[in-house]
Design an enzyme around this catalytic site. Structure first.
Site, PDB file in Angstrom:
ATOM      1  N   ASP A 277      47.438  38.447  76.963  1.00 18.73           N
ATOM      2  CA  ASP A 277      47.082  37.345  76.069  1.00 18.73           C
ATOM      3  C   ASP A 277      48.342  36.861  75.345  1.00 18.73           C
ATOM      4  O   ASP A 277      49.173  37.656  74.896  1.00 18.73           O
ATOM      5  CB  ASP A 277      46.027  37.815  75.056  1.00 18.73           C
ATOM      6  CG  ASP A 277      45.327  36.653  74.367  1.00 18.73           C
ATOM      7  OD1 ASP A 277      44.126  36.458  74.616  1.00 18.73           O
ATOM      8  OD2 ASP A 277      45.996  35.922  73.595  1.00 18.73           O
TER       9      ASP A 277
ATOM     10  N   HIS B  88      36.348  35.047  80.720  1.00 17.35           N
ATOM     11  CA  HIS B  88      37.412  36.052  80.599  1.00 17.35           C
ATOM     12  C   HIS B  88      36.900  37.228  79.792  1.00 17.35           C
ATOM     13  O   HIS B  88      36.144  37.065  78.837  1.00 17.35           O
ATOM     14  CB  HIS B  88      38.678  35.464  79.965  1.00 17.35           C
ATOM     15  CG  HIS B  88      38.436  34.657  78.722  1.00 17.35           C
ATOM     16  ND1 HIS B  88      37.934  33.377  78.750  1.00 17.35           N
ATOM     17  CD2 HIS B  88      38.606  34.966  77.423  1.00 17.35           C
ATOM     18  CE1 HIS B  88      37.820  32.918  77.512  1.00 17.35           C
ATOM     19  NE2 HIS B  88      38.210  33.870  76.684  1.00 17.35           N
TER      20      HIS B  88
END
Ligand code: 5GP
Length: 114
Positions: free
Chosen positions: A28, A100
């Site tokens: 991320d 996700h």
């Protein structure tokens, strides 16, 4: 094309830690823990609430990939551990409309979450 489809297509760079024919795992960009990965299907399912019965094995695959990547990172043990999160819709905190699974690890995580 969503942001994550562009990452799959290598149009936007990402720190990729795993790839197979069905999924991609990358770090991320704004990590909320020392380890913060996003596990995504290559199929552009917008969110878990829109997955269908035809996605059953793909969804199972994503969870197994989470465990495999956790193994590789050395966090797949009860003394370490990790958390998987799926944000769905506005109240769920979803920002990118491509399914996700967040994998967070390497610090104690509070419960209940915020
Ligand atoms: P959501 O809020 O939709 O569950 O999570 C979207 C996540 O995507 C956020 O944690 C955000 O930091 C991450 N993100 C947004 N843009 C990018 C990007 O360009 N690259 C990467 N690697 N992550 C991103």
């Amino acid at each position: 094309m969503t942001l994550f489809e562009k990452i799959i297509a290598r149009e936007i760079p990402a720190d990729i830690v795993h790839e197979d024919e069905l999924s991609l795992v990358f770090r991320d960009i704004n990590p909320q823990a020392p380890i913060h990965l996003l596990i995504i299907p290559k199929k552009p399912i917008p969110r878990i609430g829109e997955a269908g019965s035809e996605d059953q094995s793909l969804l199972g695959h994503l969870l197994l990939v989470a465990g495999k990547v956790a193994d590789q990172l050395g966090i797949n043990s009860t003394d370490k551990g990790f958390r998987l999160i799926i944000n769905n819709g506005a109240n769920g905190g979803e920002a990118v409309p491509h399914l996700h699974i967040h994998l967070l690890a390497d610090r104690p995580l509070n419960w209940p979450p915020g």
